[in-house]
Design an enzyme around this catalytic site. Structure first.
Site, short mmCIF file in Angstrom:
data_model
loop_
_atom_site.label_atom_id
_atom_site.label_comp_id
_atom_site.label_asym_id
_atom_site.label_seq_id
_atom_site.Cartn_x
_atom_site.Cartn_y
_atom_site.Cartn_z
N CYS A 152 -5.93 -4.06 1.83
CA CYS A 152 -5.43 -2.97 2.34
C CYS A 152 -6.12 -2.27 3.13
O CYS A 152 -5.50 -1.53 4.15
CB CYS A 152 -4.64 -2.45 1.22
SG CYS A 152 -5.89 -1.63 -0.08
N GLU A 176 1.16 3.09 -3.90
CA GLU A 176 -0.09 2.78 -3.11
C GLU A 176 0.37 1.37 -2.09
O GLU A 176 0.30 0.59 -2.71
CB GLU A 176 -1.38 2.33 -3.97
CG GLU A 176 -1.76 3.59 -4.81
CD GLU A 176 -2.59 4.45 -4.11
OE1 GLU A 176 -3.15 4.33 -3.13
OE2 GLU A 176 -2.83 5.55 -4.55
P1 NAD Z 1 4.14 -7.21 -3.29
O1 NAD Z 1 4.85 -5.86 -2.88
O2 NAD Z 1 4.85 -8.37 -2.78
O3 NAD Z 1 3.85 -7.07 -4.57
C1 NAD Z 1 3.29 -6.01 -5.49
C2 NAD Z 1 4.02 -6.30 -6.88
O4 NAD Z 1 5.23 -6.06 -7.12
C3 NAD Z 1 3.24 -7.59 -7.67
O5 NAD Z 1 3.03 -7.37 -8.93
C4 NAD Z 1 5.02 -8.19 -7.65
O6 NAD Z 1 5.27 -9.10 -8.88
C5 NAD Z 1 6.00 -7.00 -7.62
N1 NAD Z 1 7.19 -7.18 -7.06
C6 NAD Z 1 7.43 -7.90 -6.03
N2 NAD Z 1 8.70 -7.87 -5.50
C7 NAD Z 1 9.29 -7.02 -6.30
C8 NAD Z 1 10.59 -6.44 -6.55
N3 NAD Z 1 11.55 -6.86 -5.51
N4 NAD Z 1 10.73 -5.36 -7.33
C9 NAD Z 1 9.89 -5.15 -8.03
N5 NAD Z 1 8.57 -5.43 -8.08
C10 NAD Z 1 8.27 -6.44 -7.19
O7 NAD Z 1 2.62 -6.92 -2.58
P2 NAD Z 1 1.57 -7.96 -2.66
O8 NAD Z 1 1.97 -8.98 -1.76
O9 NAD Z 1 0.98 -8.47 -3.93
O10 NAD Z 1 0.28 -7.04 -2.04
C11 NAD Z 1 0.11 -7.08 -0.72
C12 NAD Z 1 0.73 -5.70 -0.05
O11 NAD Z 1 -0.10 -4.64 -0.96
C13 NAD Z 1 -0.07 -5.16 1.12
O12 NAD Z 1 1.12 -4.52 2.00
C14 NAD Z 1 -1.23 -4.45 1.01
O13 NAD Z 1 -1.53 -3.60 2.15
C15 NAD Z 1 -0.75 -3.66 -0.20
N6 NAD Z 1 -1.72 -3.24 -1.07
C16 NAD Z 1 -1.97 -1.81 -0.83
C17 NAD Z 1 -3.20 -1.14 -1.86
C18 NAD Z 1 -3.36 0.23 -1.61
O14 NAD Z 1 -4.39 0.85 -2.70
N7 NAD Z 1 -2.77 1.09 -1.07
C19 NAD Z 1 -4.08 -1.88 -2.21
C20 NAD Z 1 -3.89 -3.45 -2.29
C21 NAD Z 1 -2.62 -3.91 -1.70
#
Ligand code: NAD
Length: 463
Positions: free
Chosen positions: A246, A212
């Site tokens: 998002c 997602e």
């Molecule tokens: P992110 O990708 O930085 O982090 C998401 C999760 O992944 C966190 O729990 C984090 O600890 C983990 N993570 C971070 N780096 C990682 C790595 N290298 N390897 C494994 N895990 C890792 O995202 P964010 O800043 O928390 O969220 C923002 C993004 O999420 C935006 O792009 C937004 O559009 C998207 N988003 C999408 C939806 C959807 O339903 N499609 C919903 C909410 C947010």
């Protein structure tokens, strides 16, 4: 990478799953009811935690987090028995006597990694689906909403079956270490770049997954339709959660004849919702951290500000900001904004707007304001996105019966309601045959008479 980080809890979950405890309908129901109790009894604590993370109001937390989750649980409780039903299939004559059916089985032990912007929703909505489907689950909330992460950890440990559901808190290191482990399904919500890493990790174990992800969700405001309502809805959806949604409209494409009027109505709506100084509004959240604040603030330098534009790093505050005369090739149009800045671009022909959308690849959602059914049909036909909402925002994700998810660069897989149950389960087919008859015809050696007969039987009686 923390290669030697071990997770002893995974062995516990694996054993619980292997014992078949989580497959039981009563167990699934009991866990869903317990999760509902957590959301009701700890509502205040949850609202306080989300407020502490980014000053989101209690009303917004109810509408977008606990209220939504309670609805999702109610739907699962109501429909679970029917979703779990075994489906019989008709068996062609050639395979008679036989009985064939399939049912949905849980994957096993699943990992749910959440983003911070709807910290409860993005961890617990997939968890509801995972429980409904009969899985054990590990939930990894985002480290960027630490208060919410703590309330989830404490709540799930206090209310749910610890032998089947665990929360593991932490950041990138913990997340990467978890991805080294073999899970039976991965459900990830977050950014594209991390999504790629998750997919690579899944490939190592051949683990199925859902991603997602985000993207730039466009909103077209066409010539027809109620502009005042469109403006109020755009402002509401864009500045909800401080623009950190998002599904928020990332930018607006407005027909040139209606641009000035739309901009005026939007400015009025910002003042009506958040007052003359939104910093003082109890309903206007902050940017989650200083890194995100700095990333967003840079966009203010090279944009024509129509309204808003004030910021304060001490509070991670950026006012609801509307930008006009934005060039589609400008920096702000190159990546997901994910903050309270709204570029407005005027177009003269609908095809121009559709070209801009196509250039941005597949967004999670596409929005259109138009009362003309022909325009509505044309936009849906000539664009691609995970979902569409016409004449409003976000509610396509609030309706439990509508599968929710992305396409292409905004991810893949669906959840919410039945779609979530299906995501966390697979169809297992069973065929019962009888020992007799057992004609020689099916066995080698195949001479020309046998083959001719077999060919006729297979072509005539297998459909
Ligand atoms: P992110 O990708 O930085 O982090 C998401 C999760 O992944 C966190 O729990 C984090 O600890 C983990 N993570 C971070 N780096 C990682 C790595 N290298 N390897 C494994 N895990 C890792 O995202 P964010 O800043 O928390 O969220 C923002 C993004 O999420 C935006 O792009 C937004 O559009 C998207 N988003 C999408 C939806 C959807 O339903 N499609 C919903 C909410 C947010």
């Amino acid at each position: 990478m923390q290669k030697d980080r071990v997770f002893p809890e995974l062995a516990v979950l694996r054993e619980t799953f292997d014992r078949g405890i989580t497959r039981d309908l009563l167990w699934r129901r009991s866990q869903l009811l317990a999760l509902e109790r957590f959301l009701i009894e700890r509502e205040r604590e949850i609202a306080a935690a989300v407020y502490d993370d980014f000053r989101k109001s209690t009303a917004e937390t109810f509408l977008t987090e606990t209220g939504y989750l309670r609805g999702e649980i109610r739907v699962a409780l109501k429909c679970l028995a029917s979703w779990m039903k075994t489906r019989r299939v008709s068996i062609p004559l050639i395979y008679q006597p036989s009985k064939g059916y399939y049912f949905r089985e849980p994957y096993g032990v699943v990992l749910i990694i959440g983003a911070w912007n709807y910290p409860l929703n993005l961890c617990l909505a997939p968890l509801i689906s995972a429980i409904a489907a009969g899985n054990c689950a590990v939930v990894k909330p985002s480290e960027h909403a630490p208060h919410s992460s703590a309330v989830i950890t404490d709540g799930l440990a206090s209310y749910l079956d610890r032998s089947a559901i665990r929360v593991i808190e932490g950041g990138v290191e913990e997340s990467r270490a978890l991805l080294e482990e073999r899970f039976d399904y991965l459900f990830f919500t977050g950014s594209r770049s991390v999504g790629r890493e998750v997919m690579l990790a899944a490939a190592r174990h051949l683990t199925p997954l859902t991603l997602e992800l985000g993207g730039k969700c466009p909103c077209i405001v066409e010539e027809s339709g109620n502009l005042k309502v469109a403006a109020r809805r755009i402002v509401w959806a864009k500045f909800l959660n401080g623009g950190q949604t998002c599904l928020a409209p990332d930018y607006v494409l407005v027909h040139e004849k209606r641009e000035t009027e739309l901009l005026r109505y939007m400015r009025e709506a910002v003042t009506a919702f958040y007052g003359d100084d939104p910093r003082l509004s109890r309903d206007y959240p902050r940017i989650v951290n200083i890194d995100q604040f700095m990333r967003l603030e840079k966009f203010l330098d090279d944009s024509a500000i129509w309204s808003g534009g004030k910021s304060d790093p001490a509070e991670c505050y950026i006012a609801p900001t509307i930008l006009r005369d934005v060039n589609p090739r400008s920096r702000i149009m190159q990546s997901e904004i994910f903050g309270p800045l709204l570029p407005v671009i005027a177009y003269s022909k609908l095809d121009q707007a559709l070209d801009i959308i196509r250039a941005g690849k597949e967004p999670l959602a596409l929005y259109l304001f138009s009362s003309d059914p022909k325009v509505q049909q044309r936009v849906v036909r000539h664009s691609r996105s995970g979902g569409v909402c016409i004449n409003d925002f976000l509610f396509q994700a609030a309706i439990h019966g509508l599968p929710f998810g992305g396409l292409g660069l905004s991810g893949f897989g669906r959840y919410h309601g039945k779609a979530g149950f299906e995501t966390f389960s697979f169809q297992r087919s069973v065929l019962h045959r009888s020992f007799l008859p057992d004609p020689d015809l099916r066995y080698p050696p195949y001479n020309s008479v046998k083959f001719g007969l077999l060919k006729r039987l297979v072509t005539l009686f297998t459909a």
